[in-house]
Scaffold this active site. Structure first.
Site, PDB file in Angstrom:
ATOM      1  N   TYR A   1       0.828  -1.210   0.000  1.00 10.14           N
ATOM      2  CA  TYR A   1       0.000   0.000   0.000  1.00 10.14           C
ATOM      3  C   TYR A   1       0.865   1.265   0.000  1.00 10.14           C
ATOM      4  O   TYR A   1       0.659   2.174  -0.813  1.00 10.14           O
ATOM      5  CB  TYR A   1      -0.906  -0.039   1.235  1.00 10.14           C
TER       6      TYR A   1
ATOM      7  N   LYS B   1       1.020   4.299  -2.853  1.00  9.59           N
ATOM      8  CA  LYS B   1       0.566   5.652  -2.517  1.00  9.59           C
ATOM      9  C   LYS B   1       1.675   6.678  -2.750  1.00  9.59           C
ATOM     10  O   LYS B   1       1.422   7.815  -3.133  1.00  9.59           O
ATOM     11  CB  LYS B   1       0.045   5.687  -1.078  1.00  9.59           C
TER      12      LYS B   1
END
Ligand SMILES: *[C@@H]1O[C@H](CO)[C@@H](O)[C@H](O)[C@H]1NC(C)=O
Ligand SMILES: *[C@@H]1O[C@H](CO)[C@@H](O)[C@H](O)[C@H]1NC(C)=O
Ligand SMILES: *[C@@H]1O[C@H](CO)[C@@H](O)[C@H](O)[C@H]1NC(C)=O
Ligand SMILES: *[C@@H]1O[C@H](CO)[C@@H](O)[C@H](O)[C@H]1NC(C)=O
Length: 315
Positions: free
Chosen positions: A211, A215
């Protein structure tokens, strides 16, 4: 599981990341880049104060959560067309958007298409339908996102790790790539928003490599779009939507759930504010939806002069 966390200056000060008081300080201070942290909508971002009559906005991951709230907010902002993309059923979002389009004289057309944003063919076909239906596209919100279970790298599952990259990066890439020719031709606000996260540059020091890296890549992707298409009037932002309980974050460890105190509307309405007119001074940069937008605008000169809100290597 022992997760190492880190709160950079813009996320609020934390002595010991593990102490609840420190977490609460993050909630209260939110961010330090501007003085006021917002956790719910407020008058400056009220979508009914934006007039997007004639413009068409596309939102990915629109079936629920932040995507659904954002679609509704663009309907409230007077948009004439909405394109809703998601893998799951979009009927509820479509109905909510139609109900929210309440401006006198507003006629909203909603095009809902079930699409896997990481599938090139499906995205290209969807964009052809957008062109055929509306003949234009003015705003793109890359919201679709995936998370994988928190795990140390060697203990992570390869399939779920790469699934996060497929949705978050390939999905954002495919949709933006297919949308750019329409955005460039648009006579509207030519805005690309990428829903990134505070996780791009802080918070999880361990257990969040899939993640967190996607991002972070979102921030650079927004910068590339700004540099490559800025002279054609396109602006791009990567945002932190805030800490919001959605289907995606509901799996987070209990101790972090106290970080999730923001409403869907603070994110959705800030995105409408971003699309209100092209803000070239903010293009290619990171924006937290927790930042009071009037205080952010007051720092315009500081942001431009210092080339702030971008990822750079400290040397
Ligand atoms: C919104 O803009 C359209 C044209 O762009 C205009 O016709 C309409 O009057 C405006 N509506 C409001 C409420 O300002
Ligand atoms: C952006 O949208 C607003 C609201 O519809 C409109 O007033 C403005 O002219 C647009 N700006 C550009 C550059 O198209
Ligand atoms: C959504 O709407 C379509 C068309 O109106 C319908 O065929 C479909 O069954 C609906 N989906 C659900 C889950 O109700
Ligand atoms: C992409 O979508 C098409 C059309 O639905 C499908 O035939 C194809 O198998 C999909 N590709 C992948 C890699 O899933």
């Amino acid at each position: 599981m022992s997760i190492n966390m880190n709160f950079p200056p813009h996320s609020g000060k934390c002595g010991s990341p593990w102490c609840v008081r420190a977490l609460l300080m993050v909630l209260l201070l939110g961010v330090e880049f501007v003085k006021t942290a917002r956790h719910d909508t407020y008058p400056a971002i009220d979508p009914t104060k934006t007039n997007l009559t004639g413009q068409v906005a596309l939102i990915t991951g629109a079936s629920k959560g932040i995507g659904k709230a954002t679609a509704v907010a663009f309907a409230q902002a007077g948009a004439s067309g909405l394109v809703l993309l998601a893998r799951s059923d979009l009927n509820a979002t479509k109905a909510a958007c139609e109900a929210a389009a309440k401006r006198p004289g507003q006629s909203l057309k909603v095009l809902a298409i079930n699409v896997d944003v990481s599938n090139t063919t499906q995205v290209n076909d969807a964009m052809a339908k957008v062109k055929e239906t509306f003949g234009r596209l003015d705003i793109v919100v890359n919201n679709a996102g995936a998370v994988s279970p928190l795990a140390l790298l060697a203990e992570s599952d390869s399939e779920t790790w790469w699934h996060v990259w497929d949705v978050n990066i390939r999905g954002t890439y495919e949709v933006t790539r297919a949308a750019l020719p329409l955005l460039v031709e648009s006579e509207g606000n030519r805005t690309v928003i990428i829903v990134s996260s505070l996780a791009a540059h802080g918070v999880f020091k361990t257990h969040g490599s899939a993640y967190g890296t996607t991002k972070l890549a979102h921030l650079r992707l927004a910068e590339y779009i700004a540099h490559e298409y800025g002279d054609k009037g396109v602006v791009a932002y990567a945002i932190h939507p805030g800490g919001i309980i959605t289907d995606m974050t509901s799996g987070a460890p209990e101790s972090y759930k106290q970080l999730y105190i923001d409403t869907l509307e603070v994110a959705a309405h800030t995105m409408v504010w971003l699309a209100r007119e092209p803000k070239t001074w903010l293009s290619g940069r990171y924006v937290s939806c927790q930042w009071d937008v009037e205080e952010l605008e007051a720092k315009k000169q500081e942001i431009v002069d210092g080339d702030k809100l971008k990822i750079r290597m400290v040397i």
